[in-house]
Structures are given as C-alpha cells and as structure tokens.
Scaffold this active site. Structure first.
Site, PDB file in Angstrom:
ATOM      1  N   SER A  19       0.861  -1.190   0.000  1.00  0.00           N
ATOM      2  CA  SER A  19       0.000   0.000   0.000  1.00  0.00           C
ATOM      3  C   SER A  19       0.890   1.229   0.000  1.00  0.00           C
ATOM      4  CB  SER A  19      -0.882   0.035   1.249  1.00  0.00           C
ATOM      5  OG  SER A  19      -1.545   1.283   1.340  1.00  0.00           O
TER       6      SER A  19
ATOM      7  N   TYR B  27      -1.596  -0.582  10.329  1.00  0.00           N
ATOM      8  CA  TYR B  27      -1.769  -1.135   8.975  1.00  0.00           C
ATOM      9  C   TYR B  27      -0.635  -0.636   8.065  1.00  0.00           C
ATOM     10  CZ  TYR B  27      -3.696  -1.274   4.188  1.00  0.00           C
ATOM     11  OH  TYR B  27      -3.882  -1.462   2.839  1.00  0.00           O
TER      12      TYR B  27
HETATM   13  P1  NAP Z   1     -11.036  -6.101   0.449  1.00  0.00           P
HETATM   14  O1  NAP Z   1     -12.058  -5.707  -0.537  1.00  0.00           O
HETATM   15  O2  NAP Z   1     -11.241  -5.776   1.897  1.00  0.00           O
HETATM   16  O3  NAP Z   1     -10.765  -7.659   0.297  1.00  0.00           O
HETATM   17  C1  NAP Z   1      -9.842  -8.281   1.112  1.00  0.00           C
HETATM   18  C2  NAP Z   1      -9.856  -9.747   0.797  1.00  0.00           C
HETATM   19  O4  NAP Z   1      -8.844 -10.354   1.625  1.00  0.00           O
HETATM   20  C3  NAP Z   1     -11.158 -10.435   1.093  1.00  0.00           C
HETATM   21  O5  NAP Z   1     -11.527 -11.178  -0.041  1.00  0.00           O
HETATM   22  C4  NAP Z   1     -10.851 -11.351   2.274  1.00  0.00           C
HETATM   23  O6  NAP Z   1     -11.480 -12.615   2.182  1.00  0.00           O
HETATM   24  C5  NAP Z   1      -9.362 -11.560   2.114  1.00  0.00           C
HETATM   25  N1  NAP Z   1      -8.704 -11.884   3.375  1.00  0.00           N
HETATM   26  C6  NAP Z   1      -8.570 -11.105   4.472  1.00  0.00           C
HETATM   27  N2  NAP Z   1      -7.884 -11.749   5.416  1.00  0.00           N
HETATM   28  C7  NAP Z   1      -7.572 -12.962   4.902  1.00  0.00           C
HETATM   29  C8  NAP Z   1      -6.887 -14.083   5.401  1.00  0.00           C
HETATM   30  N3  NAP Z   1      -6.349 -14.090   6.636  1.00  0.00           N
HETATM   31  N4  NAP Z   1      -6.764 -15.165   4.610  1.00  0.00           N
HETATM   32  C9  NAP Z   1      -7.278 -15.174   3.363  1.00  0.00           C
HETATM   33  N5  NAP Z   1      -7.943 -14.144   2.835  1.00  0.00           N
HETATM   34  C10 NAP Z   1      -8.095 -13.046   3.608  1.00  0.00           C
HETATM   35  O7  NAP Z   1      -9.595  -5.487   0.111  1.00  0.00           O
HETATM   36  P2  NAP Z   1      -9.029  -4.675  -1.149  1.00  0.00           P
HETATM   37  O8  NAP Z   1      -9.333  -3.255  -0.926  1.00  0.00           O
HETATM   38  O9  NAP Z   1      -9.392  -5.337  -2.416  1.00  0.00           O
HETATM   39  O10 NAP Z   1      -7.474  -4.830  -0.868  1.00  0.00           O
HETATM   40  C11 NAP Z   1      -6.698  -5.858  -1.421  1.00  0.00           C
HETATM   41  C12 NAP Z   1      -5.272  -5.572  -1.053  1.00  0.00           C
HETATM   42  O11 NAP Z   1      -4.910  -4.255  -1.480  1.00  0.00           O
HETATM   43  C13 NAP Z   1      -5.000  -5.599   0.453  1.00  0.00           C
HETATM   44  O12 NAP Z   1      -3.748  -6.180   0.724  1.00  0.00           O
HETATM   45  C14 NAP Z   1      -5.002  -4.131   0.830  1.00  0.00           C
HETATM   46  O13 NAP Z   1      -4.233  -3.877   1.990  1.00  0.00           O
HETATM   47  C15 NAP Z   1      -4.392  -3.517  -0.401  1.00  0.00           C
HETATM   48  N6  NAP Z   1      -4.729  -2.091  -0.574  1.00  0.00           N
HETATM   49  C16 NAP Z   1      -6.014  -1.686  -0.768  1.00  0.00           C
HETATM   50  C17 NAP Z   1      -6.260  -0.324  -0.911  1.00  0.00           C
HETATM   51  C18 NAP Z   1      -7.635   0.221  -1.140  1.00  0.00           C
HETATM   52  O14 NAP Z   1      -7.795   1.460  -1.171  1.00  0.00           O
HETATM   53  N7  NAP Z   1      -8.662  -0.598  -1.287  1.00  0.00           N
HETATM   54  C19 NAP Z   1      -5.203   0.591  -0.850  1.00  0.00           C
HETATM   55  C20 NAP Z   1      -3.929   0.121  -0.645  1.00  0.00           C
HETATM   56  C21 NAP Z   1      -3.672  -1.227  -0.514  1.00  0.00           C
HETATM   57  P3  NAP Z   1     -12.810 -12.988   3.015  1.00  0.00           P
HETATM   58  O15 NAP Z   1     -13.831 -11.966   2.617  1.00  0.00           O
HETATM   59  O16 NAP Z   1     -13.135 -14.374   2.612  1.00  0.00           O
HETATM   60  O17 NAP Z   1     -12.419 -12.855   4.467  1.00  0.00           O
END
Ligand code: NAP
Length: 249
Positions: A144, A158
């Site tokens: 991130s 985080y």
């Molecule tokens: P999201 O919509 O919250 O989805 C997160 C996913 O991770 C969910 O499908 C969840 O599965 C899975 N997950 C969480 N804990 C887990 C575990 N212990 N084992 C297996 N699966 C797990 O997140 P996102 O926004 O798409 O983010 C994806 C990545 O991008 C993350 O690493 C996040 O930190 C990074 N990121 C996101 C943003 C943003 O603005 N969205 C910005 C910077 C970085 P379940 O639902 O089955 O629990």
C-alpha cells in the site's frame, strides 16, 4: 497445453477479484483463495467461467501456517504447479489514533498482512524454485502507498504492516532471483473497495479523492493492470521493484 496456474489470495472481492478476472482473460487458470466468504469467491469463479476461463476456489486463512501449506499441496496435487502468486489478502481495522490501539489489534493485522505474505512466499518458493526442482515463477505482493506516508490518525499499524511487506519483498526478491523467481510489489493508493467500510468509513475514497493529484479514487481494475504486467514476461527484467498506483500520492 494447460493454462498456467495463478493463485490469488483474498480473491473474492475488490482488487483480488479484479485481478482474477483480468488474469483469466490473459490466459491464466485462476485459483481464488478466500478466508470466509465462499459465496463471493464462487461468484467471481462463475463470472470467469462465463468468460470462457478456468477458475477454482480454495479456502485458507493465510495467517495459518498449516492452512497455507495444505492449500499449496492441494493445488499441486489437484491441478498443476503454481506458476504465479499474488499476495493480495489484507486487513485493516477501525480508523483511530495509534495511542488507542493495542497488541491484539497489531497482531491481527500483522498476522494476515505480513505473516500471511511470508507464509505464502515461503510455500511458493518450495514449489517454484529451480533449486527445489520447480520451474520458476513470479510473485506480486500487494502492499500500500500507506507504507510511505504512514496513515496518521487512521491506521498507523496497517501502514507499518505494509512497510514490512515492502522490506520483506525487496530482500526476498534478491534472495530468490537466481532461482528463477521474480518478486515485485504493487502499492495501491485510494481504491474503491469494501475495505474502507471495514475501517469504519465507507465513503473514505470520495472524501479524500479531491485532494489527490489525479483528483479521483482508483478502480480495482487499474491496480490489476499493474499486477498483471509484473506477473507477465513483459516485465522480465524487473524484480524487487515497486509500482505505485496511487493517483500521484
Ligand atoms: P477487500 O475488498 O477488503 O478484500 C480483502 C480480501 O482479503 C477479502 O476477499 C478477504 O477474504 C481476504 N482476506 C482477508 N484476510 C484474509 C486471510 N487471513 N486469509 C485469506 N484471505 C483473507 O480489500 P481490497 O481493498 O481489495 O485490498 C486488497 C489488497 O490491497 C489488500 O492487501 C489491501 O491492503 C491492499 N490495498 C487496498 C487499498 C484500497 O484502497 N482498497 C489501498 C492500498 C492497498 P474474506 O472476505 O473471505 O475474508
């Protein structure tokens, strides 16, 4: 010839789901990992099947060493060796000042974001490394842009976990470069996903977006493009490198 296997952790929604759909269109056979939301993972798999692609779902909590080990063995024995891995699963918790957080919260965040990435990279190494009888592969770790600016008053813990992902990815990439494995990092900025609701502010992207140089939030598909480029042979001379997808932040 079988399509190369791409494992995406946390592939049921958000950036993971967008990456899965783009990767399927580019010829990968997708393994969608999920932790608890099987219905969402199955929905993404169904969409991929409807596009004419191949997708499988597999449950595992990436912070659990036994579950990660079982997941990799199951993939190897049921389908094919893993050619590519995206460590996308990530969690954050409610926005607050660091002073109000505690050890149990830090552990939950680090267990998934940091140790989940470590565990999956270690298992992938055993399956991909030329020295272990593997055929090489590519890994993209989703960090991130918070690792750079620290997320003050929101989630310093985080941000710190993503800083650990950055340092780990650099060192691991250099360790395994001679083993036919490339490891790179994508650092998203403010992306429209459900993660922000988990942090207690579903409208966070819209609140902050006007202050970004590009003056808007990002789409999961825009992050997926960077991930897929790093997975592909088009980035064959890149390892230990970082792509920021943050609208200029
Ligand atoms: P999201 O919509 O919250 O989805 C997160 C996913 O991770 C969910 O499908 C969840 O599965 C899975 N997950 C969480 N804990 C887990 C575990 N212990 N084992 C297996 N699966 C797990 O997140 P996102 O926004 O798409 O983010 C994806 C990545 O991008 C993350 O690493 C996040 O930190 C990074 N990121 C996101 C943003 C943003 O603005 N969205 C910005 C910077 C970085 P379940 O639902 O089955 O629990």
């Amino acid at each position: 010839m079988e399509k190369p296997i791409l494992l995406i952790t946390g592939g049921g929604r958000g950036i993971g789901a967008a990456t899965a759909k783009l990767a399927a269109r580019q010829g990968y056979q997708i393994v969608l990992n999920y932790r608890q939301d099987e219905a969402s993972a199955q929905k993404v798999a169904k969409e991929i099947h409807q596009l004419g692609g191949q997708a499988h779902c597999i449950q595992a909590d990436v912070s659990d060493a036994d579950q990660v080990s079982f997941m990799f063995e199951h993939i190897l024995h049921t389908w094919e060796p893993i050619k590519a891995l995206v460590n996308n699963a990530g969690v954050l918790e409610t926005q607050t000042n660091f002073a109000k957080t505690d050890l149990s919260r830090w552990q939950r965040i680090f267990n998934t974001n940091v140790f989940g990435t470590f565990l999956c990279c270690q298992s992938a190494f055993k399956h991909m490394a030329l020295s272990q009888g593997g055929k090489g592969g590519t890994i993209v770790n989703v960090s991130s842009i918070a690792s750079v600016y620290g997320s003050p008053n929101e989630y310093v813990d985080y941000a710190a976990s993503k800083g650990a992902v950055d340092s780990f990815s650099k060192g691991f990439a250099l360790e395994v470069a001679g083993d036919g494995i490339r490891v790179n990092v994508v650092r998203p900025g403010l992306i429209y996903t459900d993660m922000h609701a988990d942090g207690g502010e579903a409208g966070r992207v819209d609140r902050i977006a006007p202050n970004l140089p590009l003056q808007r939030g990002g789409k999961p598909e825009e992050v997926a493009e960077a991930i897929l480029w790093l997975l592909s042979d088009k980035s064959s001379y890149s390892t230990g490198s970082f792509i920021d997808v943050g609208g200029g932040r």
